[in-house]
Motif scaffolding. Structure first.
Motif, PDB file in Angstrom:
ATOM      1  N   TYR A  68     -33.799  10.342   2.147  1.00 42.59           N
ATOM      2  CA  TYR A  68     -34.115  11.756   2.004  1.00 42.59           C
ATOM      3  C   TYR A  68     -32.931  12.488   1.380  1.00 42.59           C
ATOM      4  O   TYR A  68     -31.797  12.005   1.431  1.00 42.59           O
ATOM      5  N   ARG A  69     -33.209  13.656   0.843  1.00 45.00           N
ATOM      6  CA  ARG A  69     -32.160  14.401   0.150  1.00 45.00           C
ATOM      7  C   ARG A  69     -31.601  15.565   0.958  1.00 45.00           C
ATOM      8  O   ARG A  69     -30.699  16.254   0.497  1.00 45.00           O
ATOM      9  N   PHE A  70     -32.152  15.792   2.154  1.00 44.61           N
ATOM     10  CA  PHE A  70     -31.600  16.891   2.943  1.00 44.61           C
ATOM     11  C   PHE A  70     -30.292  16.472   3.606  1.00 44.61           C
ATOM     12  O   PHE A  70     -29.942  15.292   3.642  1.00 44.61           O
ATOM     13  N   THR A  71     -29.586  17.434   4.146  1.00 46.77           N
ATOM     14  CA  THR A  71     -28.253  17.199   4.710  1.00 46.77           C
ATOM     15  C   THR A  71     -28.323  17.037   6.222  1.00 46.77           C
ATOM     16  O   THR A  71     -29.369  17.286   6.848  1.00 46.77           O
ATOM     17  N   VAL A  72     -27.193  16.652   6.809  1.00 45.75           N
ATOM     18  CA  VAL A  72     -27.102  16.545   8.265  1.00 45.75           C
ATOM     19  C   VAL A  72     -27.343  17.910   8.894  1.00 45.75           C
ATOM     20  O   VAL A  72     -28.000  18.022   9.927  1.00 45.75           O
ATOM     21  N   SER A  73     -26.819  18.957   8.260  1.00 48.01           N
ATOM     22  CA  SER A  73     -27.035  20.322   8.770  1.00 48.01           C
ATOM     23  C   SER A  73     -28.515  20.666   8.787  1.00 48.01           C
ATOM     24  O   SER A  73     -29.014  21.283   9.743  1.00 48.01           O
ATOM     25  N   ASP A  74     -29.232  20.266   7.739  1.00 46.58           N
ATOM     26  CA  ASP A  74     -30.678  20.502   7.695  1.00 46.58           C
ATOM     27  C   ASP A  74     -31.370  19.787   8.856  1.00 46.58           C
ATOM     28  O   ASP A  74     -32.247  20.342   9.517  1.00 46.58           O
ATOM     29  N   LEU A  75     -30.961  18.537   9.098  1.00 45.27           N
ATOM     30  CA  LEU A  75     -31.550  17.736  10.171  1.00 45.27           C
ATOM     31  C   LEU A  75     -31.269  18.372  11.531  1.00 45.27           C
ATOM     32  O   LEU A  75     -32.166  18.457  12.383  1.00 45.27           O
ATOM     33  N   PHE A 109     -45.405  18.952  17.698  1.00 40.25           N
ATOM     34  CA  PHE A 109     -44.885  19.985  16.796  1.00 40.25           C
ATOM     35  C   PHE A 109     -45.936  20.359  15.751  1.00 40.25           C
ATOM     36  O   PHE A 109     -46.198  21.546  15.520  1.00 40.25           O
ATOM     37  N   LEU A 110     -46.541  19.362  15.120  1.00 35.94           N
ATOM     38  CA  LEU A 110     -47.529  19.629  14.070  1.00 35.94           C
ATOM     39  C   LEU A 110     -48.761  20.353  14.610  1.00 35.94           C
ATOM     40  O   LEU A 110     -49.396  21.131  13.892  1.00 35.94           O
ATOM     41  N   SER A 111     -49.107  20.091  15.867  1.00 33.81           N
ATOM     42  CA  SER A 111     -50.295  20.731  16.447  1.00 33.81           C
ATOM     43  C   SER A 111     -50.028  22.185  16.840  1.00 33.81           C
ATOM     44  O   SER A 111     -50.961  22.917  17.172  1.00 33.81           O
ATOM     45  N   LYS A 112     -48.753  22.594  16.793  1.00 33.32           N
ATOM     46  CA  LYS A 112     -48.389  23.970  17.120  1.00 33.32           C
ATOM     47  C   LYS A 112     -47.995  24.787  15.891  1.00 33.32           C
ATOM     48  O   LYS A 112     -48.191  25.995  15.851  1.00 33.32           O
ATOM     49  N   MET A 113     -47.392  24.124  14.905  1.00 31.85           N
ATOM     50  CA  MET A 113     -46.786  24.820  13.771  1.00 31.85           C
ATOM     51  C   MET A 113     -47.476  24.486  12.448  1.00 31.85           C
ATOM     52  O   MET A 113     -47.961  23.370  12.260  1.00 31.85           O
ATOM     53  N   LYS A 114     -47.500  25.452  11.542  1.00 32.42           N
ATOM     54  CA  LYS A 114     -47.965  25.200  10.183  1.00 32.42           C
ATOM     55  C   LYS A 114     -46.778  24.671   9.380  1.00 32.42           C
ATOM     56  O   LYS A 114     -45.838  25.412   9.083  1.00 32.42           O
ATOM     57  N   VAL A 115     -46.824  23.393   9.070  1.00 35.65           N
ATOM     58  CA  VAL A 115     -45.708  22.736   8.369  1.00 35.65           C
ATOM     59  C   VAL A 115     -46.117  22.449   6.932  1.00 35.65           C
ATOM     60  O   VAL A 115     -47.154  21.840   6.681  1.00 35.65           O
ATOM     61  N   GLN A 116     -45.290  22.888   5.997  1.00 30.40           N
ATOM     62  CA  GLN A 116     -45.544  22.575   4.590  1.00 30.40           C
ATOM     63  C   GLN A 116     -45.187  21.109   4.333  1.00 30.40           C
ATOM     64  O   GLN A 116     -44.209  20.601   4.893  1.00 30.40           O
ATOM     65  N   PRO A 117     -45.958  20.446   3.487  1.00 29.43           N
ATOM     66  CA  PRO A 117     -45.700  19.030   3.207  1.00 29.43           C
ATOM     67  C   PRO A 117     -44.262  18.742   2.793  1.00 29.43           C
ATOM     68  O   PRO A 117     -43.717  17.691   3.159  1.00 29.43           O
ATOM     69  N   LYS A 118     -43.625  19.647   2.078  1.00 30.89           N
ATOM     70  CA  LYS A 118     -42.253  19.410   1.610  1.00 30.89           C
ATOM     71  C   LYS A 118     -41.247  19.345   2.754  1.00 30.89           C
ATOM     72  O   LYS A 118     -40.148  18.823   2.587  1.00 30.89           O
ATOM     73  N   HIS A 119     -41.618  19.888   3.911  1.00 31.61           N
ATOM     74  CA  HIS A 119     -40.720  19.867   5.067  1.00 31.61           C
ATOM     75  C   HIS A 119     -41.041  18.739   6.047  1.00 31.61           C
ATOM     76  O   HIS A 119     -40.326  18.552   7.033  1.00 31.61           O
ATOM     77  N   LEU A 120     -42.127  18.000   5.788  1.00 30.00           N
ATOM     78  CA  LEU A 120     -42.585  16.992   6.750  1.00 30.00           C
ATOM     79  C   LEU A 120     -41.553  15.894   6.988  1.00 30.00           C
ATOM     80  O   LEU A 120     -41.366  15.453   8.118  1.00 30.00           O
ATOM     81  N   GLY A 121     -40.855  15.460   5.934  1.00 26.31           N
ATOM     82  CA  GLY A 121     -39.857  14.402   6.086  1.00 26.31           C
ATOM     83  C   GLY A 121     -38.756  14.793   7.045  1.00 26.31           C
ATOM     84  O   GLY A 121     -38.335  13.998   7.896  1.00 26.31           O
ATOM     85  N   CYS A 122     -38.296  16.034   6.937  1.00 27.67           N
ATOM     86  CA  CYS A 122     -37.230  16.515   7.817  1.00 27.67           C
ATOM     87  C   CYS A 122     -37.731  16.649   9.251  1.00 27.67           C
ATOM     88  O   CYS A 122     -37.029  16.298  10.201  1.00 27.67           O
ATOM     89  N   VAL A 123     -38.964  17.147   9.408  1.00 36.43           N
ATOM     90  CA  VAL A 123     -39.560  17.271  10.748  1.00 36.43           C
ATOM     91  C   VAL A 123     -39.707  15.890  11.385  1.00 36.43           C
ATOM     92  O   VAL A 123     -39.311  15.672  12.535  1.00 36.43           O
ATOM     93  N   GLY A 124     -40.261  14.951  10.618  1.00 34.38           N
ATOM     94  CA  GLY A 124     -40.484  13.605  11.140  1.00 34.38           C
ATOM     95  C   GLY A 124     -39.199  12.913  11.548  1.00 34.38           C
ATOM     96  O   GLY A 124     -39.121  12.305  12.620  1.00 34.38           O
ATOM     97  N   LEU A 125     -38.178  13.020  10.703  1.00 31.29           N
ATOM     98  CA  LEU A 125     -36.910  12.355  11.007  1.00 31.29           C
ATOM     99  C   LEU A 125     -36.215  13.022  12.193  1.00 31.29           C
ATOM    100  O   LEU A 125     -35.552  12.351  12.993  1.00 31.29           O
ATOM    101  N   SER A 126     -36.384  14.331  12.338  1.00 25.02           N
ATOM    102  CA  SER A 126     -35.813  15.047  13.487  1.00 25.02           C
ATOM    103  C   SER A 126     -36.465  14.563  14.785  1.00 25.02           C
ATOM    104  O   SER A 126     -35.769  14.314  15.783  1.00 25.02           O
ATOM    105  N   CYS A 127     -37.783  14.429  14.778  1.00 28.45           N
ATOM    106  CA  CYS A 127     -38.502  13.928  15.961  1.00 28.45           C
ATOM    107  C   CYS A 127     -38.068  12.498  16.270  1.00 28.45           C
ATOM    108  O   CYS A 127     -37.879  12.131  17.435  1.00 28.45           O
TER     109      CYS A 127
END
Length: 294
Positions: A126-133, A82-100
């Motif tokens: 983390y502070r995001f929601t299940v919907s975010d995940l 995912f990271l090698s394809k998309m420009k991910v902002q650091p603030k979103h990395l936690g959600c991306v990582g936990l989703s993977c």
């Protein structure tokens, strides 16, 4: 070593051939990983340091839940793809990582061992929601073309180890410690550079280095046979062996920042505590790479 095959060896070799055939599919884009490596840490762009910290967090979660190393290896594969394809902002990395990580857990682990998304988020603090995940999970799936399963270095590590063991006399099968090899692979996964290596090359480099370190001369021929069968160039194997050696030396030093499960301690309600596996509470820290038996 591979010339005289037992029935078990033939089965293992067939599995190896299948993995080698599928190896190039579902791997991170090397050019994308290089962009991450060259990025400056300005707080707005993804960097190798941020990626490595995120992987260490995933390793902490893997150990905390008692999940299989294949789960961790697949989670790292998904994250890097995912990271090698998309420009991910650091603030979103936690959600991306936990989703993977959650996708890998649901793909590898038994259904009864898969935690609720709410528990996973809460344990991760983390502070995001299940919907975010769930939304991020869908984005990740779309970007990896819904191909969650992938050939990983851990799968090659298992097969190479089994093939070497299968062709050794029973009394000499303690020469290599698989738990130690497994721990070394985990350490390598925490460095983005190793995601640029072919899974087969990384796995064999770890085994070859360990055989060299333990001076197991009798196993050298087995590595050479596996190298030839896997069509791995000698220079490539030596190159990655040197990088693995450097990584493990740094990992063993006090200067290296290691994953820490302590930060995953959290207060749970009685109801949640009853739902969680007992193993969640037994693990207080990540083990170091096991010492070899003299």
């Amino acid at each position: 070593m591979i010339e005289v095959l037992t029935t078990d060896s033939q089965k293992l070799l067939h599995q190896l051939n299948t993995l080698l055939e599928q190896e190039s599919r579902c791997q991170p884009k090397v050019c994308g990983l290089r962009l991450i490596e060259s990025a400056h840490d300005n707080g707005l762009r993804m960097t190798a340091r941020l990626r490595d910290f995120e992987v260490k967090d995933l390793l902490s979660l893997t150990q905390f839940f008692g999940f299989d190393t294949e789960t961790f290896s697949l989670a790292v594969n998904l994250l890097d793809r995912f990271l090698s394809k998309m420009k991910v902002q650091p603030k979103h990395l936690g959600c991306v990582g936990l989703s993977c990580f959650y996708l890998a857990v649901k793909s590898v682990e038994e259904e009864r061992n898969v935690p609720l998304a709410t528990d996973l988020i809460r344990i991760s603090q983390y502070r995001f929601t299940v919907s975010d995940l769930m939304r991020m999970e869908k984005i990740v799936l779309e970007k990896v073309c819904w191909k969650v399963k992938a050939t990983t270095a851990f799968q090659f590590l298992q097969l190479y180890y089994s093939l070497i063991q299968e062709n050794l006399p029973f009394e000499r099968r303690n020469s290599l410690n698989f738990e130690r090899l497994e721990a070394q692979l985990k350490a390598c996964h925490c460095r983005i550079i190793f995601s640029k290596a072919k899974p087969s090359v990384l796995a064999l480099a770890i085994i070859a280095l360990e055989i060299q370190a333990q001076n197991c001369v009798e196993l050298t021929e087995g590595v050479e046979c596996l190298q030839k069968h896997s069509k791995i160039h000698g220079r490539d194997l030596t190159f990655w062996q040197e990088l693995v050696s450097k990584c493990l030396t740094e990992y063993s030093s006090n200067k290296c920042s290691k994953p820490n499960v302590q930060k995953l301690k959290w207060i749970v309600s009685g109801r949640t505590a009853r739902q969680l596996k007992h193993s969640y509470y037994k693990i207080t820290h990540l083990p170091t790479i096991p010492e070899t038996v003299p």
